[in-house]
Scaffold this active site. Structure first.
Site, mmCIF file in Angstrom:
data_model
loop_
_atom_site.group_PDB
_atom_site.id
_atom_site.type_symbol
_atom_site.label_atom_id
_atom_site.label_comp_id
_atom_site.label_asym_id
_atom_site.label_seq_id
_atom_site.Cartn_x
_atom_site.Cartn_y
_atom_site.Cartn_z
ATOM 1 C CB SER A 177 43.603 38.856 22.694
ATOM 2 O OG SER A 177 44.838 38.591 22.065
ATOM 3 C CE LYS B 232 54.867 39.942 30.277
ATOM 4 N NZ LYS B 232 54.572 41.301 29.788
#
Length: 635
Positions: free
Chosen positions: A461, A420
């Site tokens: 997570s 990203k």
């Protein structure tokens, strides 16, 4: 001779079953001795040899019985008789074949035994003893199979190799709820043959046809070490055939007794989307890490904790885990104490933005390498009022820890980055791009800095996989942002291993890009997870909710102006990125001085520092793709 332990034999009369086996073998010794004479002299048996047989019988049986005890024939159980037991029998009989005639010559010097008898006796004895044990084992296995529940579910076994052989043997000893009706294997040499009396009916592609013909309700993948492409193919065939697909645990776990044959499990997402094991430079990593201190920041997070597990294999002198999560540190401390009891692990609660704390920690522990995995990474959450905190943690935290590493003369500083950071459209990605630039700007001050980029990690997570699992368990719906959104995925162990490998290869200033394989459509991932759960899209609908702030339809591993070069490792490439170091000082000064700034202000500042940061790209992409609608898809 290691089989002969006369000083510590298991005396058969101390156990009823062993005593019965010993009595059987004594009778077998007598029968073999009589048969040897009978085969040699029948039908006209001279009286002198009849007397010779009777005279030698007690001595031969006594000597052979002593050899049986000495070679530990009664330590094993007949029910599990196998090749090692046969080997012991052959050795005991061979030694007895030499000792018995010598004993007779000493006790009766005038007695001359026929050489044919001396040859036939051990052969017959080995056949009787070995054959009776194998016959008993076959009887027990057949009896156990017959006692199994008559309504066991018919199953096809995928694979006809060593794992399938072990599985079928164990099924006979410990019947479960399935009944094997055939095996499938792509090896044509095995087709048409039988394994443990179960026929090999065809190839894997025949599963839909044979499942219908044989009435199979289950398919068991007996190829635990098969490539992930084979597992994906098996899953697709099982879905097409309408049968439930189970897989065996690793064969080494079965053989070591860590799991039982009842540990069949359904195929998991990692089995299908993962890839073959990473080949690491074990010698190089052992030399670089073994016997030395290594620090992992964010050591209680998804990537950080896996880095700890992988690093432990190279026997560092000490692992220092730094994290702001008290519970996460406690959890990792408990795991390390259980899995790596001989490893020195230091659990340090600290904020990577605290300069004095990080400087003191690094000066005290003096690690040779630092893996910097501490970061905020949830894209939509960081787009909101947490944008400034994202910069402080991801950019300022990297700078503070990197400066402390230089002061402590750390050899290498490895930043865990993200795809990203390429042409970022969100605050999180832009913050990681700035963190990369921070590391590159500090190169040349003693410590070697490098960054490693990779995409989404299965099961980490905050990722989409745990979210989908929870939604499926709750009965749906499964929410997907857009039907065309795609992401790269890799397993947590693979990501950690490649980070270690890239860290070993780095010489300073590089940005390493991991081979993420083929991108996966998120909607296809959702459908696959629904099917793996044994449900259909009629049961669990998929709802499209629209792209969230900061999200792209697809991720990029390289910016437009970047190029990559190969490295010695096939899954790691190095990016030659154009440096924008001039913005680093201005960005750090603003982040340090700012105590309150909304997300729009943060985005304006990021656009000034990073030429590639274009938050409007997300909006344009979303509009062009027609995200305004929400749709339900059903099977």
């Amino acid at each position: 001779m290691r089989f002969f332990r006369l000083g510590n034999p298991l005396l058969p009369w101390r156990h009823p079953r062993a005593a019965l086996a010993f009595a059987h073998d004594l009778v077998a010794a007598g029968v073999a001795w009589w048969l040897a004479f009978w085969l040699r002299f029948s039908p006209d048996w001279p009286e002198q040899f009849q007397h010779l047989m009777e005279q030698g019988l007690p001595w031969v049986v006594l000597v052979q019985g002593g050899c049986f005890i000495g070679f530990g024939l009664y330590r094993g159980m007949w029910r599990f008789a196998s090749l090692p037991d046969l080997k012991r029998i052959l050795l005991a009989v061979a030694v007895a074949a030499l000792v018995a005639p010598a004993t007779l010559l000493l006790l009766a010097p005038g007695v001359v035994l026929p050489r044919s008898v001396l040859l036939l006796d051990p052969l017959l004895l080995a056949m009787i003893m070995g054959g009776s044990r194998l016959a008993y084992r076959a009887f027990k296995e057949h009896r156990l199979a017959a006692l199994a529940h008559p309504e066991r579910r018919p199953a096809l076994i995928l694979g006809a190799g060593s794992a399938a052989d072990f599985f079928l043997r164990e099924l006979r000893r410990h019947p479960s709820g399935l009944r094997p009706v055939g095996l499938l294997d792509d090896n044509r040499a095995k087709q048409g043959r039988r394994l443990q009396d179960v026929p090999v009916l065809g190839a894997l592609d025949d599963l839909p046809r044979l499942a219908q013909r044989m009435g199979a309700e289950l398919a068991v993948l007996a190829m635990p070490a098969a490539p992930h492409a084979v597992k994906r193919r098996a899953a697709e065939l099982a879905l097409k055939a309408g049968v439930e697909l189970l897989t065996l645990p690793a064969l080494e776990d079965l053989l070591a007794g860590r799991v039982t044959i009842q540990s069949l499990r359904g195929l998991e997402l990692e089995d299908l989307l993962g890839r073959d094991p990473v080949t690491l430079d074990l010698e190089g990593l052992t030399h670089a890490i073994g016997g030395r201190t290594v620090m992992v920041t964010g050591g209680a997070g998804s990537i950080g904790s896996e880095l700890v597990r992988q690093l432990a294999a190279f026997r560092p002198a000490r692992l220092v885990l730094v994290d702001a999560s008290e519970y996460g540190l406690y959890r990792m401390g408990e795991e390390c104490a259980q899995r790596f009891p001989d490893l020195a692990v230091e659990l340090v609660a600290a904020d990577v933005r605290d300069g004095a704390r990080m400087t003191a920690l690094l000066a005290h522990w003096r690690p040779v390498w630092v893996y910097h995995a501490a970061a905020y990474k949830h894209v939509p959450l960081m787009e909101q009022d947490n944008a400034l905190e994202c910069l402080k943690n991801n950019v300022l935290g990297t700078w503070v820890t990197a400066r402390a590493a230089i002061a402590a003369a750390v050899e290498k500083f490895v930043l865990v980055s993200t795809d990203k950071a390429v042409n970022p459209t969100n605050v999180m990605g832009a913050s990681k791009r700035l963190a990369e630039l921070v590391c590159q700007s500090l190169e040349g001050q003693g410590t070697h800095f490098l960054s490693v980029r990779f995409g989404n990690v299965l099961g980490s997570s905050g990722s989409v996989v745990p979210k989908f699992r929870a939604q499926i368990e709750a009965g749906g719906p499964v929410t997907v942002t857009h039907p065309e959104v795609v992401r790269y995925f890799m397993t947590i162990p693979e990501a950690a291993q490649l980070v270690l490998q890239a860290g070993l290869m780095g010489r300073g200033g590089e940005i390493f890009v991991l081979d993420m394989g083929e991108p996966v459509k998120i909607v296809d991932l959702a459908r696959l997870m629904i099917r793996l759960a044994g449900r259909t899209e009629a049961d669990i609908p998929i709802v499209f909710t629209g792209l969230r702030p900061g999200e792209k339809l697809y991720e990029e591993l390289l910016a437009d102006a970047e190029a990559t070069l190969p490295t010695p490792h096939p899954r790691v490439r190095v990016a030659k990125a154009a440096g924008e170091y001039g913005c680093v000082d201005a960005a750090l000064a603003w982040i340090q001085a700012t105590t309150d700034a909304g997300p729009e202000t943060v985005r304006v500042q990021l656009a000034q520092w990073l030429r590639d940061y274009r938050p409007e790209r997300m909006g344009a992409a979303a509009a062009s793709a027609g995200v305004v609608q929400r749709a339900h898809t059903r099977a």
